[in-house]
Every structure is written in C-alpha cells, then in structure tokens.
Design an enzyme around this catalytic site. Structure first.
Site, mmCIF file in Angstrom:
data_model
loop_
_atom_site.group_PDB
_atom_site.id
_atom_site.type_symbol
_atom_site.label_atom_id
_atom_site.label_comp_id
_atom_site.label_asym_id
_atom_site.label_seq_id
_atom_site.Cartn_x
_atom_site.Cartn_y
_atom_site.Cartn_z
ATOM 1 N N ASP A 83 -0.172 -2.620 -3.191
ATOM 2 C CA ASP A 83 0.540 -2.904 -4.770
ATOM 3 C C ASP A 83 1.432 -1.935 -4.926
ATOM 4 O OD1 ASP A 83 -1.039 -0.631 -4.602
ATOM 5 O OD2 ASP A 83 -1.704 -0.010 -5.505
ATOM 6 N N GLU A 141 -4.177 0.872 -5.200
ATOM 7 C CA GLU A 141 -4.145 2.534 -4.513
ATOM 8 C C GLU A 141 -3.499 2.929 -5.796
ATOM 9 O OE1 GLU A 141 -2.518 6.091 -4.337
ATOM 10 O OE2 GLU A 141 -1.085 4.934 -4.515
ATOM 11 N N GLU A 142 -2.418 2.832 -6.811
ATOM 12 C CA GLU A 142 -2.052 3.051 -7.860
ATOM 13 C C GLU A 142 -3.015 3.221 -8.813
ATOM 14 O OE1 GLU A 142 0.521 4.972 -8.021
ATOM 15 O OE2 GLU A 142 1.599 3.808 -6.024
ATOM 16 N N ARG A 182 -0.545 17.605 8.508
ATOM 17 C CA ARG A 182 -0.995 18.516 8.168
ATOM 18 C C ARG A 182 -2.299 18.239 8.371
ATOM 19 N NH1 ARG A 182 0.567 23.149 4.898
ATOM 20 N NH2 ARG A 182 -1.348 24.408 4.444
ATOM 21 N N HIS A 368 8.513 6.586 -6.706
ATOM 22 C CA HIS A 368 7.791 6.431 -7.858
ATOM 23 C C HIS A 368 9.884 6.016 -8.638
ATOM 24 C CE1 HIS A 368 3.559 6.523 -7.981
ATOM 25 N NE2 HIS A 368 3.893 6.502 -6.610
#
Length: 396
Positions: A83, A141-142, A182, A368
């Site tokens: 998306d 996802e957003e 990580r 973004h």
C-alpha cells in the site's frame, strides 16, 4: 549447502536488475491506498503467473504464492507490503505518481518489486533447495487493523505451517548495498488516542460564566507526560505525543469542546496495557476535578516488533557472507511501528532494513515525505539478499 550459491544468486540479481527496476517504477507510478490495492494485487498476480506460480488472493487485496523446492524441507515466508500513503509526490521523475494525492512514500513499491525479483531468482533455483517458500504480498500496512493481522486470521502461516518469517524495509539512512539488523525488540507498539474535552463556551471576557475546555485540555496535555516520566519503568522505552489539537473558538470566544489526537508507543505489552489505564484515569479524573468531561478513545494498534535473536543472528551471518561484514550494521531501537509485528508475535521473525541512499548523499529524504526516492542499486541488493536468506534459512 555451502556459500557457493552466492555468486550465482548475485549474477541472477544483476541480470534481472533492469526488470526489477521496471517493476518498481510501474508500482511507484500507480500507487493505491491501504486496502484499496486492487490494481496492485492484479499486477503482482500477473507477474507471479508469468513465473509459472499459482497465486491466490488473501485478505481481499493481498496475494499469496508458493515456491516449492525439492520435497522434505521446512517452510518459510517472505513478506512485502503493497500500500501507499495519502501524500502528493514532489519528485519530478518519469515514474512519478499518476494517482493525485497518493504516493509510495514509504517504499512499499520497493518491497513488492524486491519480493517479485526474489521470487524470480528462487524459482530458477528451486532445484537447489529443499522446502517451500511462501510469498506474502500484504495489503494495508499503513492503516489499522493492519493487513498482516488479517492475513494471519485467514491462515497465511498455515497449510503448510511456516517456521520463520522474513521481511525487509527501506532505510534512507543507509547507502544502497548495506543493510541494518537488530536482534530482540526493535520497533514499538502503537495506539491512537482521541480525546474530546467538553466544557461550556462563551465570551472570553467572562470566564466566570464559562467552563473553559481549552484550559482543561492544556492541563491534560501537560499532566499526561508524567505517565511516561514518572509511571513508566525508565528501562522501557515509551513515547506519548499529541499531534492535533482543535479548539475552534476565537480571540474572544471560548469553545464548548476541544478535540485532541495523539499516539502512545512502547516496547512492552504489559506496560502498554497498564499505561492505558493510567491515561484514562488521568484524563477523565483531571477533567472532572476541573468541572469538565473528557471522553477518551484508545484505538489499540500494532504490537511491538520482536526480532527473534537466534534467527536474527543467522540472518546477520548470512547477510555478511553475501554483502561483506562491512555492509551489515547494527540498528538502534526505533519507536515507529510496523504491522510486521503481528508476524513477529505469531512466529520467529526477522525484520531488517535495506539501505536506499546513494553514496553521494542523494535520496536521503525520509520515508513519509513528498520527496522520498531511492538509489535503484537497492533493487539489485534487495532481491538477491532476500533470495539468499530464504535458501540459507531452509537449511541448505
């Protein structure tokens, strides 16, 4: 299997690089918002079908496909989100968004193109490994509730059961050709906060006749920070931010209501639930003590993202073998959120970052933003590395 496959995968990634770039540019030019990825899903389905795969819809606008190697091996999953964001693109490039007000400003076009590229490589090498690779092209996802949660509810990690899940995400702070990893807790949970503070408006020159919700709102905004500074364990990262305040009065008009929106994020689920209780008690109690009413809605969002340590160690070692140790860096914890976290809560998972900045400093704009773009060298690194990690994780 020894690392002798690395040169072959690297050659395939380089040979297919132009096609992968073309895939990404098409996706970038035709972005679709969360849960509206109809054309994107159709495009992905066509590309997978060209490889001889049998893609299936999932979670409405998601796509699922299997690459089956030799029999007898485990199953792992590779994920890409599809998306875009409600942002007007400011880049002047041939592949600029053709959908006004919608842009792939978070790199999901890169993720989708990379997974399509990895699928091509893995499909060509399926006689070289045992096991099954699930290709998960995820919608939404957003936006809550997050496409990952919907795919899991529809059984994406079953039939066959998935042992591990891998995902990658663009990272403009790293040059193309590098990745970041990580182990352990990496990204935060995220909850949306909506507050309505109700008082009694009137003339600003007669405060004794009113019940000022602006003053109450100001007290709540300031006092709520003590939940992070004094109620949270200092060893648990927490963020409370208010980004929208609407008090629709005037210089001499006190409004009846004040509306506030914010976010709460942390890396501990127990503290997250406790903080919700503290926040509700503080907002409602403080408003009541001042004669007003505070209505608080907490929309519970994504959980925190956990990179399973043993899997992440294997990913790092495999990435160092593929890219060179100097091109694999350790990431800091990040208080942004990602719905890949749902996968990390359901199965051992690793979510790593793909460098997309050019070595000369170009393409450094953050995700973004209207100017986000990438060094397309990342579209050689991303597919090849993902294919290699999948093969290694199958135990070959």
């Amino acid at each position: 299997m020894s690392d002798v496959l690395i040169p072959r995968i690297q050659q395939l990634a380089a040979a297919h690089a132009a096609d992968t770039v073309a895939l990404r540019q098409h996706l970038h030019a035709h972005p679709e918002l969360s849960f509206e990825e109809v054309n994107t899903a159709a495009f992905v389905t066509r590309e997978l079908t060209k490889l001889g795969l049998t893609p299936q819809p999932i979670a409405n606008t998601g796509v699922l496909a299997l690459i089956e190697g030799l029999p007898g091996g485990p199953t792992i999953a590779l994920r890409a989100d599809m998306d875009a964001l409600p942002i007007t693109e400011a880049n002047d490039v041939p592949y600029k968004s053709t959908n006004p007000g919608v842009m792939h400003a978070c790199g999901h076009d890169v993720h989708t193109a990379s997974l399509l590229g990895a699928a091509r490589i893995l499909n060509e090498l399926k006689g070289e490994f045992k096991g099954t690779i699930k290709l998960m092209f995820q919608p939404g996802e957003e936006r809550l509730p997050g496409g990952a949660s919907l795919m899991i509810k529809e059984g994406v990690l079953e039939n066959p059961a998935v042992g591990h899940v891998l995902g990658q995400h663009v990272f403009p702070h790293l040059p193309a050709g590098k990745i970041g990893v990580r182990p352990g807790r990496y990204m935060a949970s995220t909850d949306e906060l909506y507050l309505t503070i109700k008082g009694k408006g009137g003339h600003g020159a007669m405060p004794e006749m009113n019940l000022d919700p602006v003053l109450v709102a100001a007290h709540i905004i300031v006092a709520a920070q003590q939940i992070v500074s004094r109620r949270a364990n200092p060893k648990i990262p927490s963020v409370l931010s208010f980004g929208k305040v609407i008090a629709n009065g005037a210089t001499n008009v006190i409004p009846n209501e004040v509306y506030i929106e914010g976010t709460f994020r942390t890396l501990n689920e127990e503290w997250r639930a406790e903080a919700h209780q503290h926040l509700r008690k503080l907002c409602e109690g403080l408003a009541d003590s001042m004669g007003a009413v505070c209505e608080l809605e907490i929309r519970v969002g994504y959980p925190y993202l956990e990179n399973e340590p043993a899997l992440t160690a294997r990913v790092r070692a495999a990435a160092e073998a593929y890219l060179g140790p100097e091109n694999v860096v350790e990431l800091d914890q990040w208080m942004a959120a990602e719905d890949f976290a749902y996968f990390s809560q359901a199965a051992p998972a690793c979510f790593y970052r793909l460098g997309t900045r050019h070595a000369d400093g170009r393409f450094a704009a953050s995700v973004h933003t209207p100017t986000f773009d990438i060094d397309e060298q990342a579209l050689t690194t991303g597919p090849g590395l993902m294919a290699w990690l999948a093969i290694k994780e199958l135990g070959q």
